[in-house]
Design a protein around this motif. Sequence first.
Motif, short mmCIF file in Angstrom:
data_model
loop_
_atom_site.label_atom_id
_atom_site.label_comp_id
_atom_site.label_asym_id
_atom_site.label_seq_id
_atom_site.Cartn_x
_atom_site.Cartn_y
_atom_site.Cartn_z
N ASN A 92 0.72 -1.26 -0.12
CA ASN A 92 0.07 -0.01 -0.02
C ASN A 92 0.97 1.28 -0.04
O ASN A 92 1.74 1.68 1.09
CB ASN A 92 -0.96 -0.07 1.20
CG ASN A 92 -1.88 1.23 1.42
OD1 ASN A 92 -1.65 2.20 0.57
ND2 ASN A 92 -2.62 1.29 2.28
N ALA A 93 0.94 2.00 -1.07
CA ALA A 93 1.89 2.95 -1.21
C ALA A 93 1.90 4.23 -0.12
O ALA A 93 2.65 4.96 0.01
CB ALA A 93 1.74 3.64 -2.69
N LYS A 94 0.77 4.23 0.32
CA LYS A 94 0.58 5.22 1.69
C LYS A 94 0.84 4.91 2.91
O LYS A 94 1.11 5.40 3.82
CB LYS A 94 -0.95 5.54 1.63
CG LYS A 94 -1.40 6.30 0.60
CD LYS A 94 -3.08 6.51 0.46
CE LYS A 94 -3.55 7.28 -0.72
NZ LYS A 94 -4.79 7.50 -0.66
N ALA A 95 1.10 3.40 3.09
CA ALA A 95 1.46 2.94 4.46
C ALA A 95 3.10 3.06 4.60
O ALA A 95 3.87 3.04 3.92
CB ALA A 95 1.40 1.30 4.32
N PRO A 96 3.44 3.37 6.06
CA PRO A 96 4.58 3.57 6.42
C PRO A 96 5.61 2.43 6.02
O PRO A 96 6.93 2.97 5.57
CB PRO A 96 4.77 3.87 7.82
CG PRO A 96 3.34 4.20 7.98
CD PRO A 96 2.28 3.36 6.89
N ASP A 97 5.19 1.50 5.89
CA ASP A 97 6.07 0.06 5.63
C ASP A 97 6.48 -0.15 4.06
O ASP A 97 7.10 -0.89 3.73
CB ASP A 97 5.60 -1.18 6.30
CG ASP A 97 4.17 -1.62 5.73
OD1 ASP A 97 3.98 -0.79 4.87
OD2 ASP A 97 3.78 -2.62 6.09
N ALA A 98 5.69 0.90 3.21
CA ALA A 98 6.17 0.83 1.85
C ALA A 98 7.55 0.73 1.69
O ALA A 98 8.22 0.19 0.82
CB ALA A 98 5.30 1.74 1.09
N ALA A 99 8.09 1.86 1.94
CA ALA A 99 9.47 2.27 2.01
C ALA A 99 10.38 0.96 2.47
O ALA A 99 11.18 0.60 1.56
CB ALA A 99 10.01 3.63 2.58
N LEU A 100 10.36 0.42 3.26
CA LEU A 100 10.85 -0.93 3.96
C LEU A 100 10.71 -1.97 2.96
O LEU A 100 11.92 -2.57 2.69
CB LEU A 100 10.27 -1.13 5.17
CG LEU A 100 10.97 -2.28 6.14
CD1 LEU A 100 12.53 -1.88 6.28
CD2 LEU A 100 10.28 -2.70 7.16
N ALA A 101 9.73 -2.17 2.30
CA ALA A 101 9.47 -2.97 1.22
C ALA A 101 10.44 -3.01 0.06
O ALA A 101 10.76 -3.96 -0.54
CB ALA A 101 8.05 -3.35 0.84
N LEU A 102 10.72 -1.87 -0.17
CA LEU A 102 11.39 -1.42 -1.51
C LEU A 102 12.98 -1.18 -1.10
O LEU A 102 13.75 -0.95 -2.10
CB LEU A 102 10.81 -0.29 -2.04
CG LEU A 102 9.61 -0.61 -2.67
CD1 LEU A 102 8.75 0.72 -3.48
CD2 LEU A 102 9.33 -1.85 -3.61
N ALA A 103 13.30 -1.18 0.33
CA ALA A 103 14.56 -0.88 0.59
C ALA A 103 15.76 -1.60 0.01
O ALA A 103 16.81 -1.15 -0.19
CB ALA A 103 14.78 -0.79 2.27
N PRO A 104 15.38 -2.92 -0.26
CA PRO A 104 16.73 -3.78 -0.67
C PRO A 104 17.15 -3.24 -2.23
O PRO A 104 18.44 -3.53 -2.32
CB PRO A 104 15.91 -5.14 -1.09
CG PRO A 104 15.01 -5.18 -0.21
CD PRO A 104 14.30 -3.94 0.03
N TRP A 105 16.29 -2.20 -2.64
CA TRP A 105 16.91 -1.78 -4.18
C TRP A 105 17.16 -0.38 -3.99
O TRP A 105 17.64 0.32 -4.89
CB TRP A 105 15.92 -1.98 -5.14
CG TRP A 105 15.45 -3.41 -5.44
CD1 TRP A 105 16.29 -4.26 -6.26
CD2 TRP A 105 14.33 -4.16 -4.71
NE1 TRP A 105 15.59 -5.52 -6.07
CE2 TRP A 105 14.52 -5.34 -5.31
CE3 TRP A 105 13.26 -3.85 -3.89
CZ2 TRP A 105 13.59 -6.47 -5.10
CZ3 TRP A 105 12.39 -4.58 -3.65
CH2 TRP A 105 12.59 -6.15 -4.15
N CYS A 106 17.10 0.49 -2.81
CA CYS A 106 17.19 1.66 -2.62
C CYS A 106 18.43 2.02 -1.54
O CYS A 106 18.23 3.08 -1.03
CB CYS A 106 15.89 2.33 -1.87
SG CYS A 106 14.44 2.01 -3.11
N GLY A 107 19.47 1.49 -1.66
CA GLY A 107 20.61 1.74 -1.08
C GLY A 107 21.42 2.80 -1.44
O GLY A 107 21.24 3.38 -2.58
#
Length: 344
Positions: A174-189
């Motif tokens: 859910n793009a609005k959820a705070p954990d959205a960034a955590l779900a994509l973190a492996p590619w966002c270092g």
Amino acid sequence: MTPAFQMPSAALASLGWSPFFAEQIEPADAGLVPVRIAVVHRSRLMAETGSGAQIRLGLQGGGTMDFAVGDWVLMDPETRMTVRRLDRRTVLRRRTESAHIPQLIAANVDTLFIVTSCNEDFNLARLERYLALANEAGANPVAVLTKIDQVADAETYRAEVAALQRGLAVVLLNAKAPDAALALAPWCGPGQTVALVGSSGVGKSTLLNTLADKAPDQAQPTGGIREHDAKGRHTTTARSLHAIAGGGWVIDTPGMRTLHVSDVAAGLDVLFAEITELAPACRFRDCTHAHEPGCAVQAAVAAGTLSAERLERWRKLDAENRANTPVQTGPRGNKSAPQRSKRR
């Protein structure tokens, strides 16, 4: 800022500077400074310098057509004029019906987040077009399925998308959820660059705001969808580079209702690997996998190991790519198709 001929600073490394770009620096570039294109307008360029502030770049003749968000350029620090653009490690392009040359989308992207929502916008054939684009560019594709809070069983969507390409990562959020960034973190270092592509209204701008942790007054505008057909409204009108909270960079792009394929032969080979691998076993070298005897691909369909719908989608994209890919003219006017690019 660090001169271009010296080792890049930690600030430049955090922008995505790497040995690939450093190796392009020549003795004649002494005194020039590498900066990264952050915004491309029709008449001006804005760049990130690694100092936390964007600067406006001057152009030496011509317009901004040859520049893409994510490009690295060498700048004269005294005049802030662009001197030359460095070769791209990856580049995303798309063909539009009204243009004679492909439109630049983004450059030097490590991961392409292909965003779609779990509603009427969900379309496997469209996702295959984006995957072919990412494969051809050399970017790592990741399918991001949004609005999972609006469906009863999001896992069925995941299974359908995961089957489109071998090894494809699929993320539900859910793009609005705070954990959205955590779900994509492996590619966002740190030093990594991702780009968001997809139709309007699927949640790209919302996801960008979540990744970048933007304050309300700095957030990208977001728009909903029309209830009767789930079509989105354009809220992003230009491509731009944004810092991701905690490291990395994200490129936002306007929504694309249509995506025509062109010059993506290698990308299609990766996308439809099961067909690509069967083709050499066909009786005829130029088999179209439609009606020829001894076709290994048709045999797989008959045996139930290859979906007839999947083959039909390959046939449509392959035909469109052949029709849209410019034909090179060889000696004495002989025409030859361009060589397929290799997977990076």
